[in-house]
Enzyme design. Sequence first.
Site, short mmCIF file in Angstrom:
data_model
loop_
_atom_site.label_atom_id
_atom_site.label_comp_id
_atom_site.label_asym_id
_atom_site.label_seq_id
_atom_site.Cartn_x
_atom_site.Cartn_y
_atom_site.Cartn_z
N LYS A 173 0.84 -1.19 0.00
CA LYS A 173 0.00 0.00 0.00
C LYS A 173 0.88 1.25 0.00
O LYS A 173 1.59 1.50 0.96
CB LYS A 173 -0.92 -0.02 1.21
CG LYS A 173 -1.86 -1.24 1.22
CD LYS A 173 -2.76 -1.28 2.43
CE LYS A 173 -2.00 -1.51 3.71
NZ LYS A 173 -2.88 -1.83 4.86
N THR A 204 -9.02 9.12 8.15
CA THR A 204 -8.66 7.87 7.47
C THR A 204 -8.42 6.73 8.46
O THR A 204 -7.82 5.72 8.09
CB THR A 204 -7.40 8.07 6.61
OG1 THR A 204 -6.34 8.59 7.46
CG2 THR A 204 -7.65 9.05 5.48
N GLY A 206 -8.65 3.44 10.29
CA GLY A 206 -9.23 2.15 9.93
C GLY A 206 -9.10 1.78 8.48
O GLY A 206 -9.63 0.75 8.05
N THR A 207 -8.34 2.56 7.72
CA THR A 207 -8.22 2.28 6.27
C THR A 207 -7.66 0.89 6.00
O THR A 207 -8.18 0.15 5.17
CB THR A 207 -7.30 3.33 5.61
OG1 THR A 207 -7.75 4.63 5.97
CG2 THR A 207 -7.32 3.19 4.11
N GLY A 208 -6.58 0.52 6.69
CA GLY A 208 -5.94 -0.76 6.43
C GLY A 208 -6.83 -1.94 6.81
O GLY A 208 -6.92 -2.93 6.07
N CYS A 209 -7.49 -1.85 7.96
CA CYS A 209 -8.40 -2.91 8.39
C CYS A 209 -9.53 -3.07 7.38
O CYS A 209 -9.92 -4.19 7.01
CB CYS A 209 -9.01 -2.58 9.76
SG CYS A 209 -7.82 -2.18 11.03
#
Length: 264
Positions: A173, A204, A206-209
């Site tokens: 990412k 932003t 929590g984007t990765g989860c």
Amino acid sequence: MKPNVLTVAGSDSGGGAGIQADLKTMLALGVHGMSVVTAVTAQNSLGVQGAWELPAEAVRAQYRSVVDDIGVQAVKTGMLASAELVETVAELLAGTDAPAVVDPVGISKHGDSLLADSALDAVRTKLLPMATVATPNLDEVAQLTGVRVGTEEQLREAAAAVLAYGPRWVLVKGGHLSGDAVDLLSDGTEEHWLRAPRYDNRHTHGTGCTLASAIASELARGRSVPEAVTAAKEYVTGAIAAGFALGGGIGPVDHGWALRRGPS
């Protein structure tokens, strides 16, 4: 019947990341979400004030309870905190016939450590080899491999370094780079560059989860890895655009944005 997707991750009391984000994402994408809680955090828009991991025995019991009775079509892993939990979850994944999306969570959006240094080797040698798709951000790539990415071209080097640990695919990412939000999906021979506009929105959390859970949801619905990642990126891009202020710090992405969009 809806596909069943299991998240193995930590709880975010603020509701923006972790188990809470995962279940909201799964609901939005039309799958049945189930959870194995690995840790409890005291967390809000300002950061992580405390974290308490669960015993490996409790994590194993939750996992077996769900998988043995209900079954799963995909599993997503997030915060695993310690070497013992990483090894426990890797062992459980090895015995589960379903794709696994591994988000090697190391550092929170606020810079708080969510993985013990002693657990890094277990992530490299036990967990990553179990991954159908691994989804590290650039900080996590550096933490795991030592490769530091400053340009788009270096995403290739990062992908190769992570793939050396054994996941079938890696999605590096590149959201921390300047310019468009560019990610690289690679299995070592096939490459997919995913680009999206960068929104001027700091909310932003929590984007990765959310991205990892969206990939798992799409895999559970029978999509190929490139199809699943492409669809998940589109969902997360919309969620970032719709992110909202919550508390006094970094707010969450909006997991429900696509539900309000109406028929396309």
